[in-house]
Scaffold this active site. Structure first.
Site, short mmCIF file in Angstrom:
data_model
loop_
_atom_site.label_atom_id
_atom_site.label_comp_id
_atom_site.label_asym_id
_atom_site.label_seq_id
_atom_site.Cartn_x
_atom_site.Cartn_y
_atom_site.Cartn_z
CG ASP A 39 -56.16 5.71 -97.12
OD1 ASP A 39 -56.06 6.90 -96.78
OD2 ASP A 39 -55.70 5.29 -98.19
CG ASP A 122 -68.31 15.81 -98.67
OD1 ASP A 122 -67.93 14.71 -99.12
OD2 ASP A 122 -68.45 16.04 -97.45
#
Length: 165
Positions: A39, A122
């Site tokens: 995770d 990102d």
């Protein structure tokens, strides 16, 4: 598919480490096979650690990366202190129990979306030591310094030292 497990894995613990363990434990319980799961979350200091465990669905259940990034940028409008970290936890479960491996990369949140590479957050995350977002950096650099790379390296080292493979 190969092990005929097609159920949705639960992620209901409220923590990143808890969700990684829960997913791996579920697979182990259902199949009897040693397995691992991970995770990942983005924790932003100015947002009291949010989105954290809710990283994938911060802006809603549809898990839309653009909406997630826009929500972060909106909530951080005018905020000067922009430190953050990405964290990945890999949980490995076998008949001997549970092992976890945590990878982290510290950085800061950009003021705008920038770059076309990567995925998720990102385009708004600038790792420490760089002036570009993960989405702007060459994939080879991101793969060396990312939270996932660090967690995977720890896991691989543990496997090499502890398993008869």
């Amino acid at each position: 598919k190969d092990i005929e497990f097609v159920k949705e894995l639960p992620e209901t613990t409220g923590t990143i480490i808890g969700n990684a363990i829960q997913k791996a434990q579920t697979l182990f319980n259902e199949t009897g096979f040693a397995c691992f799961a991970d995770d990942t979350g983005l924790e932003i200091n100015a947002l009291d650690g949010k989105p954290g465990v809710d990283t994938a669905h911060f802006a809603g259940p549809e898990r839309d990366s653009i909406k997630n990034m826009n929500r972060v940028l909106s909530e951080m409008d005018g905020v000067v202190e922009r430190s953050a970290r990405f964290i990945t936890v890999i949980a490995f479960v076998n008949m001997d129990g549970v092992q976890t491996f945590e990878g982290e990369v510290k950085g800061r949140i950009a003021h705008a979306i920038s770059g076309n590479g990567g995925f998720g957050y990102d385009p708004i995350f600038i790792p420490e030591g760089f002036d570009q977002t993960f989405a702007e950096l060459p994939q080879s650099i991101k793969n060396e310094i990312s939270h996932r790379a660090r967690a995977t390296a720890l896991f691989a080292n543990w496997i090499n030292q502890n398993m008869n493979i």
